[in-house]
Scaffold this active site. Structure first.
Site, mmCIF file in Angstrom:
data_model
loop_
_atom_site.group_PDB
_atom_site.id
_atom_site.type_symbol
_atom_site.label_atom_id
_atom_site.label_comp_id
_atom_site.label_asym_id
_atom_site.label_seq_id
_atom_site.Cartn_x
_atom_site.Cartn_y
_atom_site.Cartn_z
ATOM 1 N N ASP A 240 0.716 -1.016 -0.182
ATOM 2 C CA ASP A 240 0.082 0.214 -0.232
ATOM 3 C C ASP A 240 0.719 1.701 0.156
ATOM 4 O O ASP A 240 1.208 1.286 0.526
ATOM 5 C CB ASP A 240 -0.490 -0.063 1.477
ATOM 6 C CG ASP A 240 -2.016 1.241 1.448
ATOM 7 O OD1 ASP A 240 -1.709 1.802 0.096
ATOM 8 O OD2 ASP A 240 -3.018 1.095 1.409
ATOM 9 N N SER B 282 -7.022 4.051 -1.468
ATOM 10 C CA SER B 282 -6.928 3.106 -1.260
ATOM 11 C C SER B 282 -8.183 1.868 -2.093
ATOM 12 O O SER B 282 -8.411 0.883 -2.408
ATOM 13 C CB SER B 282 -6.330 1.961 -0.208
ATOM 14 O OG SER B 282 -5.337 2.894 0.397
ATOM 15 N N PHE C 156 -5.318 -9.834 15.890
ATOM 16 C CA PHE C 156 -4.274 -9.587 16.421
ATOM 17 C C PHE C 156 -3.740 -8.845 17.183
ATOM 18 O O PHE C 156 -3.363 -8.205 18.016
ATOM 19 C CB PHE C 156 -2.619 -9.989 15.590
ATOM 20 C CG PHE C 156 -2.492 -11.827 15.127
ATOM 21 C CD1 PHE C 156 -2.113 -12.497 15.953
ATOM 22 C CD2 PHE C 156 -2.663 -11.343 14.353
ATOM 23 C CE1 PHE C 156 -2.072 -13.402 14.983
ATOM 24 C CE2 PHE C 156 -3.111 -12.426 13.241
ATOM 25 C CZ PHE C 156 -2.546 -13.724 13.514
ATOM 26 N N GLU D 47 -0.987 -8.149 1.771
ATOM 27 C CA GLU D 47 -0.751 -7.029 1.507
ATOM 28 C C GLU D 47 0.154 -6.452 2.912
ATOM 29 O O GLU D 47 0.086 -6.170 4.331
ATOM 30 C CB GLU D 47 -2.112 -6.076 2.329
ATOM 31 C CG GLU D 47 -1.620 -4.552 2.711
ATOM 32 C CD GLU D 47 -3.038 -3.211 2.601
ATOM 33 O OE1 GLU D 47 -2.472 -2.454 1.733
ATOM 34 O OE2 GLU D 47 -3.605 -3.837 3.494
ATOM 35 N N ASP E 40 2.282 2.886 3.790
ATOM 36 C CA ASP E 40 0.824 3.823 3.302
ATOM 37 C C ASP E 40 0.725 4.719 4.233
ATOM 38 O O ASP E 40 1.116 5.371 5.159
ATOM 39 C CB ASP E 40 -0.341 3.265 2.939
ATOM 40 C CG ASP E 40 -1.170 4.238 2.566
ATOM 41 O OD1 ASP E 40 -1.104 5.003 1.980
ATOM 42 O OD2 ASP E 40 -2.091 4.512 3.331
ATOM 43 N N ASP F 108 -0.955 -0.238 -4.543
ATOM 44 C CA ASP F 108 -2.638 0.480 -5.358
ATOM 45 C C ASP F 108 -2.441 2.239 -6.104
ATOM 46 O O ASP F 108 -2.884 2.201 -6.364
ATOM 47 C CB ASP F 108 -3.614 0.561 -3.959
ATOM 48 C CG ASP F 108 -2.610 1.532 -2.789
ATOM 49 O OD1 ASP F 108 -1.362 1.559 -3.267
ATOM 50 O OD2 ASP F 108 -3.540 0.737 -1.414
ATOM 51 N N HIS F 109 -0.834 2.917 -5.071
ATOM 52 C CA HIS F 109 -0.893 4.071 -5.710
ATOM 53 C C HIS F 109 0.626 4.067 -4.872
ATOM 54 O O HIS F 109 0.950 4.245 -4.555
ATOM 55 C CB HIS F 109 -1.571 4.995 -5.436
ATOM 56 C CG HIS F 109 -2.108 4.640 -3.783
ATOM 57 N ND1 HIS F 109 -1.469 5.254 -2.471
ATOM 58 C CD2 HIS F 109 -3.174 3.935 -2.703
ATOM 59 C CE1 HIS F 109 -1.852 5.115 -1.694
ATOM 60 N NE2 HIS F 109 -3.019 4.453 -1.651
ATOM 61 N N HIS G 152 -1.365 10.808 -1.343
ATOM 62 C CA HIS G 152 -1.136 9.815 -2.504
ATOM 63 C C HIS G 152 -0.632 10.875 -3.593
ATOM 64 O O HIS G 152 -0.493 11.619 -3.525
ATOM 65 C CB HIS G 152 -2.365 9.343 -2.247
ATOM 66 C CG HIS G 152 -3.249 8.096 -1.992
ATOM 67 N ND1 HIS G 152 -3.785 7.787 -1.570
ATOM 68 C CD2 HIS G 152 -2.194 7.651 -0.341
ATOM 69 C CE1 HIS G 152 -3.954 6.825 -0.567
ATOM 70 N NE2 HIS G 152 -2.917 6.766 0.284
#
Ligand SMILES: *[C@@H]1O[C@H](CO)[C@@H](O)[C@H](O)[C@H]1NC(C)=O
Ligand SMILES: *[C@@H]1O[C@H](CO)[C@@H](O)[C@H](O)[C@H]1NC(C)=O
Ligand SMILES: *[C@@H]1O[C@H](CO)[C@@H](O)[C@H](O)[C@H]1NC(C)=O
Ligand SMILES: *[C@@H]1O[C@H](CO)[C@@H](O)[C@H](O)[C@H]1NC(C)=O
Ligand SMILES: *[C@@H]1O[C@H](CO)[C@@H](O)[C@H](O)[C@H]1NC(C)=O
Ligand SMILES: *[C@@H]1O[C@H](CO)[C@@H](O)[C@H](O)[C@H]1NC(C)=O
Ligand SMILES: *[C@@H]1O[C@H](CO)[C@@H](O)[C@H](O)[C@H]1NC(C)=O
Ligand SMILES: *[C@@H]1O[C@H](CO)[C@@H](O)[C@H](O)[C@H]1NC(C)=O
Ligand SMILES: [Zn+2]
Length: 543
Positions: A77, A129, A306, A348, A353, A394-395, A469
């Site tokens: 991400d 996202s 978790f 992921e 990010d 994603d970006h 982003h």
């Protein structure tokens, strides 16, 4: 009049010449120094040989044709190209300790095929996202903030999200339809935008539990409920990540003394556990030790939550609580690979990010190094003969790598000085929350800042509560069957179509259908050929 001007010109030449010279001198010095401490000598022959070696390797590499039994998609991400390059250097300097660092290697560097993904969304130049997960898992571009729905659905429109024709299927659902096992693994909440693209249809990415939905949308199902109660979510074999509070009632206190947040009173974890039947083993875990103790041979389903929210950043993980992305990936593959029909796994690295949004560059780069380690583990556990691995982002982010640092420089160091004589950093943001109050109208002087610490916020150009982003293309790396389909520049929404082709999944063209239609074409042409011969013979005799 002419003399002062000449003087100025001379002076400018001198200053320019001097600074270039200083730079050359610094570089040469550093080079000698590192060679002296054992770096590889980099004579011209060295570069020519390494190029020839790469060439020989590349000439040997072949396109792999054949069905991909398994597909693993790794999604970083916010894993833009500058993030990737800096991760390579940091890994080279701090983990592998090779020479200067720049010549180090990320595992993903070893992938044979790569291309680029155009990440824009239906209503935006720069992706979030949510619209991007709909593209890279569902194969359809859509509106910002929406997941698993078409662009006919506006952000937060509950009515529109429920219309079946507006819902977009995805490669995880296609894999289940083909009898494959499926899994999602993330360092964020499992209900966060990227993983939600594998199972949810929602007009708002923030609707992770029922409390997140405004009153007038309460009859719209939240993301956590969709994961536990609806297809394909409830059939996912392995779900590992954070976000426990999205699954528990507000008056329920969990093992970390944190309350749930659901208002509908549902304990979705208990509902999930009820899958456990005499011949179905569904195991729920909350700590890394419990995860390690899961016997992959016995577990049919595994849910691991978790943390109440996201998992801690890699460097802040409690050793007895949080598993690493690599540990989660390993357990997921052990369980999923039991299925003779194969599996689809989504992994992921979700917090690259988050650190970027906070201008915490060093932390983000370490998360990217960790992401690469998980890719290596996934690659080592599978074979290129039957497993397609795709790695992408994603970006990107408003993050750059400016300046003329000498080779081997610490990436947290000052890269150079502006025309205002103030220093600037090697890692730089166009915007974000790390802005400091201007000192006397000047840029903030970072000289005395704790620039090497993980939580140091780089000073951005534009103050903004959250760094944004970035809209440039991101990389796609691939290896395994049909990995060559990912070369070139593609729409982000192309990715699941190509993965589906390789693994014979989904409603579009697949290798298997293509293969059959290829044979059919052969058959037709063979028939036509025979027909032609017969016609020729007949016409010869019937002249
Ligand atoms: C970079 O600087 C930090 C802080 O001084 C230090 O811990 C680290 O070892 C340095 N790395 C290299 C490669 O010099
Ligand atoms: C929400 O979507 C429905 C169905 O497409 C549409 O009829 C309605 O006008 C939309 N509402 C708003 C506020 O846009
Ligand atoms: C939580 O609240 C619900 C509804 O008020 C109640 O039925 C339930 O017993 C409560 N649970 C706990 C653990 O307090
Ligand atoms: C189910 O799997 C768990 C985790 O591996 C294991 O501890 C347990 O013994 C299994 N239960 C059964 C009935 O096989
Ligand atoms: C920036 O700070 C350093 C360290 O305090 C100081 O030496 C330098 O002069 C400062 N630069 C400017 C332009 O004020
Ligand atoms: C960043 O800029 C904003 C807006 O100018 C200001 O309110 C805030 O105090 C600044 N932050 C810091 C740390 O100086
Ligand atoms: C079709 O698929 C089969 C089985 O996967 C394979 O052996 C064969 O070579 C394929 N044929 C073509 C024309 O691709
Ligand atoms: C058609 O003919 C070609 C060439 O003789 C042969 O290789 C192929 O297997 C045939 N295809 C079918 C479906 O019979
Ligand atoms: Zn983001």
């Amino acid at each position: 009049m002419i003399w002062p001007m000449l003087g100025l010109a001379l002076c400018a030449t001198f200053v320019q010449g001097f600074s270039a010279d200083t730079y050359m001198h610094k570089a040469a010095y550093k080079h000698q120094f590192t060679k002296a401490v054992g770096g590889e000598p980099e004579a011209p022959e060295f570069w020519a040989k390494s190029a020839q070696d790469s060439l020989s390797e590349k000439l040997k590499s072949d396109r792999r044709l054949g069905e991909a039994k398994n597909v693993i998609m790794f999604l970083g991400d916010g894993w833009g190209v500058s993030t990737m390059t800096l991760a390579r250097i940091l890994k080279g300097q701090e983990v592998d300790k090779v020479g200067f660092g720049e010549e180090g290697q990320l595992h993903v560097d070893t992938f044979e095929f790569s291309g680029m993904s155009k990440t824009f969304c239906v209503d935006a130049q720069v992706a979030d996202s949510a619209c991007s997960t709909t593209a890279y898992l569902g194969g359809v571009k859509t509106n910002t903030g929406t997941i698993g729905v078409t662009s006919d659905v506006q952000l937060g429109n509950c009515t529109a999200q429920k219309i079946p024709a507006n819902q977009v299927s995805n490669i995880l659902a296609w894999a289940q339809a083909a009898g494959k096992s499926t899994g999602i693994v993330t360092t964020t909440r499992v209900t966060h935008a990227s993983p939600a693209g594998a199972y949810a249809h929602t007009s708002h990415r923030d609707w992770e539990s029922d409390i997140d939905i405004p009153l007038d949308g309460k009859d719209c199902e939240d993301i956590a409920s969709q994961l536990i109660l609806r297809e394909p979510g409830k059939n996912i074999n392995v779900i590992l990540g954070g976000g426990r509070r999205k699954f528990l009632p507000f008056n329920f206190t969990d093992s970390e003394s944190q309350n749930g947040e659901r208002e509908d009173g549902k304990n979705l974890i208990d509902i999930w556990k009820s899958k456990n039947e005499p011949n179905v083993n569904a195991t729920y875990v909350e700590t890394v030790d419990d995860l390690k103790n899961v016997d992959a041979a016995k577990a049919d389903y595994l849910l691991g939550l978790f943390a109440p929210s996201h998992l801690a950043y890699f460097h802040e993980q409690a050793p007895d609580q949080d598993p690493t992305l690599t540990e989660m990936t390993e357990k997921a593959i052990e369980i999923l690979s039991k299925n003779p029909k194969g599996f689809f796994l989504f992994v992921e690295g979700g917090r690259i990010d988050h650190a970027h949004h906070d201008n915490e560059a060093l932390r983000s780069i370490w998360e990217a190094v960790e992401f690469d380690r998980a890719i290596k583990k996934g690659d080592e556990m599978t074979s290129d003969d039957d497993t397609l691995i795709v790695v992408t982002a994603d970006h990107s982010h408003a993050f750059s790598f400016p300046g003329y640092n000498v080779r081997g420089e610490n990436i947290t160091n000052i890269a150079g000085y502006g025309d205002d004589t103030l220093p600037y950093a090697t890692m730089s943001y166009a915007n974000g929350p790390g802005n400091r109050t201007f000192d006397d109208g000047l840029r903030h002087n970072i000289s005395n800042d704790p620039i090497h610490t993980l939580d140091y916020k780089q000073v951005p150009l534009v103050p903004l509560d959250s760094e944004t982003h970035g809209g440039e293309d991101v990389m796609i790396f691939a290896r395994g069957p049909f990995a060559h389909l990912f070369t070139g520049v593609h729409q982000q929404s192309y990715i699941p179509h190509a993965m589906g082709y390789a693994s014979c999944l989904g409603p579009g063209l697949t290798y298997c259908s293509d293969n059959k239609s290829n044979s059919a074409n052969y058959a037709i042409s063979n028939i036509s050929l025979s027909a032609l011969i017969i016609i020729s013979i007949v016409s010869y005799f019937c002249r």
